[in-house]
Write an enzyme that holds these catalytic residues in place. Structure first.
Site, PDB file in Angstrom:
ATOM      1  N   ARG A 235       0.945  -1.392  -0.120  1.00 30.39           N
ATOM      2  CA  ARG A 235       0.079   0.104   0.014  1.00 30.39           C
ATOM      3  C   ARG A 235       0.840   1.321  -0.048  1.00 30.39           C
ATOM      4  O   ARG A 235       0.544   2.284  -0.678  1.00 30.39           O
ATOM      5  CB  ARG A 235      -0.989  -0.073   1.240  1.00 30.39           C
ATOM      6  CG  ARG A 235      -2.110  -1.006   0.905  1.00 30.39           C
ATOM      7  CD  ARG A 235      -3.146  -0.813   1.826  1.00 30.39           C
ATOM      8  NE  ARG A 235      -4.482  -1.454   1.701  1.00 30.39           N
ATOM      9  CZ  ARG A 235      -5.670  -1.583   2.155  1.00 30.39           C
ATOM     10  NH1 ARG A 235      -5.805  -0.959   3.053  1.00 30.39           N
ATOM     11  NH2 ARG A 235      -6.696  -2.163   1.636  1.00 30.39           N
TER      12      ARG A 235
ATOM     13  N   LYS B 157     -19.551 -18.039   0.951  1.00 31.40           N
ATOM     14  CA  LYS B 157     -20.771 -17.985   1.197  1.00 31.40           C
ATOM     15  C   LYS B 157     -21.548 -17.202   0.303  1.00 31.40           C
ATOM     16  O   LYS B 157     -20.937 -15.849   0.127  1.00 31.40           O
ATOM     17  CB  LYS B 157     -21.157 -17.707   2.590  1.00 31.40           C
ATOM     18  CG  LYS B 157     -20.613 -18.577   3.712  1.00 31.40           C
ATOM     19  CD  LYS B 157     -21.166 -18.119   5.283  1.00 31.40           C
ATOM     20  CE  LYS B 157     -20.847 -19.138   6.160  1.00 31.40           C
ATOM     21  NZ  LYS B 157     -21.091 -18.632   7.707  1.00 31.40           N
TER      22      LYS B 157
ATOM     23  N   GLY C 173      -9.402  -9.279  -0.404  1.00 32.89           N
ATOM     24  CA  GLY C 173      -8.248  -9.655   0.441  1.00 32.89           C
ATOM     25  C   GLY C 173      -7.643 -10.892   0.163  1.00 32.89           C
ATOM     26  O   GLY C 173      -6.603 -11.439  -0.350  1.00 32.89           O
TER      27      GLY C 173
END
Length: 373
Positions: free
Chosen positions: A13, A174, A331
């Site tokens: 980052r 999910k 992520g």
């Protein structure tokens, strides 16, 4: 940023922020940096930017960076006043003030008093309406930094004005956490490829016995709604036709590839199978734009990383050949693509987790909307 033993363990980052900081400083601008770290409750020494971020920032920028022990008030004002042209100052963690996350107007005004121009280079926090990401833009001329610019241009090219056909790959455990995402994508892409646990839920809703695989059987109604919306929008939903199964959830567990019709009742689907990989490779060859969020299997445990790795490398090869635009984010996705060794071979990989997902869901991001004003 990930931190281990008090040190930044991955400077990605910071590396991506460096061009904006360098450009402003090299042109004689006095750079005042605002940032948060962690979720401190008031002033918390272990979350100080001085001990964790400052050393890594100086290493990445290869130049000295001054530090102020607060982000507003006399301490910050004195540090800003002492800056000379081309110098850089890092202010203390904005979240040491609870007013930051409350987007308190007075706090935003106090931050704005420290500069003449506001540059937001944090797409990763653009989904939060906080003082340093949204409120401050009401008080100063506001612009996107080079990283924010690159993120928005890549995302626009992927979904807002894409070259078609567009294929989205969505994986993960999910569907209950990605209903908004799936609902938005079926209206905007030509093909939606599902993998991971969410694919099991779709297969089960279509009558496939998925054995002991991770599956949300109670989401069958939501699955049929998504399938109906996709059909109405002309979006093809592609599910695995085979999978790699095992009876233990661990690396190097005994495993086999089976068709959907032959999944053992006592086994778990842990990866897409070779036939599904071949199908996806063929689809990629006929596609112009790919948006990717989520792995296709349990990539953290070999050999159940094989499907994700094979498809990622095929997409990367087509990208490098100039035949495909590939944009990925989230992520687990970033970790999976790094594991496949393709993090530098996609068109763009976003390090923004929540902001990338909310953008895929079609939501307006406060930090971006503030710049448009």
């Amino acid at each position: 940023m990930p931190v281990e033993d008090g040190n930044v363990s991955d400077t990605t980052r910071l590396d991506r922020l460096a061009p904006t900081i360098d450009e402003i400083a090299d042109k004689g601008g006095r750079v005042v940096l605002l940032s948060h770290f962690g979720r401190p409750k008031g002033v918390t020494p272990e979350f100080s930017l001085k001990t964790i971020v400052l050393p890594a920032l100086e290493e990445v920028l290869e130049r000295p960076v001054a530090f102020a022990g607060d982000c507003i008030g006399p301490t910050a004002e004195a540090a800003v006043k002492a800056l000379k042209d081309g110098q850089i100052l890092l202010l203390e963690n904005v979240r040491f003030h609870p007013e930051e996350e409350k987007n308190d107007p007075a706090f935003a005004k106090a931050l704005a008093a420290l500069g003449d121009i506001y540059v937001n280079d944090a797409f990763s926090t653009a989904h939060r309406a906080h003082a340093s990401t949204e409120g401050i833009a009401h008080h100063l001329p506001a612009y996107a930094g080079r990283l924010m610019q690159a993120e928005l241009e890549a995302l626009s090219a992927a979904l807002e004005a894409p070259k078609r056909p567009v294929l989205a790959i969505v994986g993960g455990a999910k569907i209950s956490t990605k209903l908004d995402l799936l609902g938005n994508l079926v209206a905007r892409v030509d093909t939606l490829v599902l993998g991971g646990g969410m694919a099991n839920t779709f297969l089960a809703a279509r009558g496939v016995d998925v054995g002991k695989s991770l599956c949300e059987h109670d989401m069958a109604g939501a699955v049929h709604t998504i399938l109906g919306n996709a059909e109405a929008a002309g979006c093809e939903i592609v599910l695995p036709v085979d999978g790699v199964v095992a009876r233990e959830f661990k690396a190097d567990a005994p495993h086999q590839a089976v068709d959907n019709s032959a999944i053992p009742a006592d086994a778990m689907l842990l990866d897409i199978g070779p036939k599904s990989v071949a199908n996806l490779k063929a689809m990629l060859a006929e596609t112009k734009t790919v948006v990717w969020n989520g792995p296709l299997g349990v990539f953290e445990k070999r050999p159940f990383d094989a499907g994700t790795v094979a498809v990622a490398r095929a997409a990367a090869d087509l990208t490098q050949a100039g035949k495909l635009l590939t944009v990925a984010g989230g992520g687990d996705t970033v970790a999976a693509l790094a594991h496949a060794g393709v993090e530098d071979r996609f068109s763009y990989i976003s390090t923004a987790g929540g902001a990338f997902l909310e953008w895929l869901e079609g939501k307006d991001l406060p930090g971006v909307a503030a710049l448009k004003r």
